[in-house]
Design an enzyme around this catalytic site. Structure first.
Site, PDB file in Angstrom:
ATOM      1  NE  ARG A  41      -0.273  -3.746 -20.704  1.00 36.75           N
ATOM      2  CZ  ARG A  41       0.189  -3.373 -19.547  1.00 36.75           C
ATOM      3  NH1 ARG A  41      -0.074  -2.164 -19.108  1.00 36.75           N
ATOM      4  NH2 ARG A  41       0.921  -4.174 -18.824  1.00 36.75           N
ATOM      5  CG  ASP A 154      -8.602   6.517  -9.174  1.00 37.28           C
ATOM      6  OD1 ASP A 154      -7.555   6.439  -8.509  1.00 37.28           O
ATOM      7  OD2 ASP A 154      -8.690   6.100 -10.350  1.00 37.28           O
TER       8      ASP A 154
HETATM    9  C1  LIG Z   1      -0.915   3.493  -8.321  1.00 36.49           C
HETATM   10  S1  LIG Z   1      -2.502   4.136  -7.951  1.00 36.49           S
HETATM   11  C2  LIG Z   1      -2.110   5.132  -6.514  1.00 36.49           C
HETATM   12  C3  LIG Z   1      -3.054   4.876  -5.375  1.00 36.49           C
HETATM   13  C4  LIG Z   1      -2.685   5.581  -4.059  1.00 36.49           C
HETATM   14  N1  LIG Z   1      -2.645   7.022  -4.217  1.00 36.49           N
HETATM   15  C5  LIG Z   1      -1.377   5.062  -3.506  1.00 36.49           C
HETATM   16  O1  LIG Z   1      -0.372   5.782  -3.543  1.00 36.49           O
HETATM   17  O2  LIG Z   1      -1.346   3.935  -3.024  1.00 36.49           O
HETATM   18  C6  LIG Z   1      -2.693   5.366  -9.245  1.00 36.49           C
HETATM   19  C7  LIG Z   1      -4.118   5.791  -9.458  1.00 36.49           C
HETATM   20  O3  LIG Z   1      -4.124   6.988 -10.253  1.00 36.49           O
HETATM   21  C8  LIG Z   1      -5.307   6.991 -11.021  1.00 36.49           C
HETATM   22  N2  LIG Z   1      -5.188   7.971 -12.119  1.00 36.49           N
HETATM   23  C9  LIG Z   1      -4.412   7.914 -13.224  1.00 36.49           C
HETATM   24  N3  LIG Z   1      -4.590   9.009 -13.994  1.00 36.49           N
HETATM   25  C10 LIG Z   1      -5.496   9.789 -13.352  1.00 36.49           C
HETATM   26  C11 LIG Z   1      -6.103  11.056 -13.642  1.00 36.49           C
HETATM   27  N4  LIG Z   1      -5.808  11.734 -14.758  1.00 36.49           N
HETATM   28  N5  LIG Z   1      -6.990  11.544 -12.769  1.00 36.49           N
HETATM   29  C12 LIG Z   1      -7.301  10.859 -11.626  1.00 36.49           C
HETATM   30  N6  LIG Z   1      -6.773   9.676 -11.303  1.00 36.49           N
HETATM   31  C13 LIG Z   1      -5.881   9.135 -12.151  1.00 36.49           C
HETATM   32  C14 LIG Z   1      -5.419   5.544 -11.485  1.00 36.49           C
HETATM   33  O4  LIG Z   1      -6.737   5.223 -11.879  1.00 36.49           O
HETATM   34  C15 LIG Z   1      -4.955   4.775 -10.245  1.00 36.49           C
HETATM   35  O5  LIG Z   1      -6.030   4.354  -9.441  1.00 36.49           O
END
Ligand SMILES: C[S@@+](CC[C@H](N)C(=O)[O-])C[C@H]1O[C@@H](n2cnc3c(N)ncnc32)[C@H](O)[C@@H]1O
Length: 279
Positions: A41, A154
């Protein structure tokens, strides 16, 4: 897209420096099994930016602010924004059949005001926030008399941009009950569903990193799903403490089925495997 001749192989030392930077900035721990994935990546990001050396790309990243599009593109390579409306149906049944009637009864008895604040932490493209809004519009009688705020946050700026301009494809809509589709969404000719403006009026989306506390008023319910799976125990602990600051006594924390935080949640009563109430 600039073409780059990338002949160099990323070294273990460089990979571990990238891993350290990701961990410091986001709390996400790249496991040893995922390291080879990271090297592929990284190569993609070097090609896209036209930077021909891993060390230079690393120092470039270190200098960029968290809301820079390159950070977003880089994080996209190591996280997933996978989400859809009404994910984990049982939780939304609880929200509509238990949580909302309880809140409504408490307001009727004068035990609380007609206001509701809900935080979708790690909201990705907003599907979870629009699920909350659909349930409120569908199951909270006289909701126009309520002061409702749904806050989505997010780390990903691209995901937030989509959340602010929601356009859901059939795949994201597949679990939305038929009546809700008809009542709260409009389907365009290109098979894209857009939420009605009354739902969007409750929303606000902003960038926030869960390893920092969220300033502002506390929430009645915080939803933290499918994000801590990327975190190690130490950063899960940091996130939990930050979230805890935003939950008043009696407030609720809903987590995903695989969040793995039961060991660190203290000061809460476990209502379900995925639901905690602050004591
Ligand atoms: C798989 S999605 C989950 C979306 C939703 N909560 C659901 O369960 O369908 C994970 C999200 O976590 C966010 N994320 C990852 N690390 C993070 C951080 N340190 N602070 C805030 N958001 C974060 C990613 O950008 C991504 O959009």
């Amino acid at each position: 897209m600039p073409a780059t001749m990338l002949t160099e192989q990323v070294t273990d030392a460089q990979l571990s420096q990238f891993g350290k930077l990701i961990y410091e900035r986001t709390g996400i721990r790249i496991s040893s099994q995922k390291v080879s994935l990271l090297s592929n990546r990284l190569r993609r990001r070097l090609r896209a930016t036209g930077i021909d050396c891993y060390t230079r790309y690393l120092s470039h990243l270190k200098k960029l602010p968290p809301n820079d599009p390159e950070w977003d593109a880089f994080l996209q390579e190591i996280t997933t924004h996978e989400t859809y409306l009404f994910r984990d149906a049982g939780q939304w049944d609880w929200f509509q059949e238990t949580f909302l009637p309880e809140v409504q009864a408490a307001a009727r008895q004068g035990k609380r005001s007609k206001s509701l604040r809900i935080w979708s932490a790690a909201s990705s493209t907003g599907d979870e926030a629009y699920t909350i809004a659909s349930c409120l519009a569908g199951k909270l009688p006289h909701h126009s008399q309520w002061d409702i705020k749904i806050v989505g946050t997010d780390i990903g700026v691209g995901a937030l941009e989509q959340a602010r301009n929601p356009r859901f494809r059939e795949r994201a809509m597949r679990r939305v009950p038929e009546t809700y589709r008809r009542r709260f969404f409009t389907k365009s000719r290109d098979d894209v569903w857009t939420p009605r403006p009354e739902l969007a009026a409750w929303m606000s989306f902003s960038q926030h990193n869960l390893i920092q506390p969220l300033p502002g008023k506390p929430f009645d319910l915080v939803i933290l799903k499918n994000v801590l799976i990327y975190f190690d125990a130490a950063s899960k602990d940091v996130v939990f403490r930050n979230i805890d600051r935003s939950i008043p006594r009696g407030g609720l924390l809903m987590v995903g089925p695989a969040e793995g935080i039961s060991d660190i949640v203290s000061g809460y009563e476990k209502v379900h495997t995925w639901l905690y109430r602050k004591s």
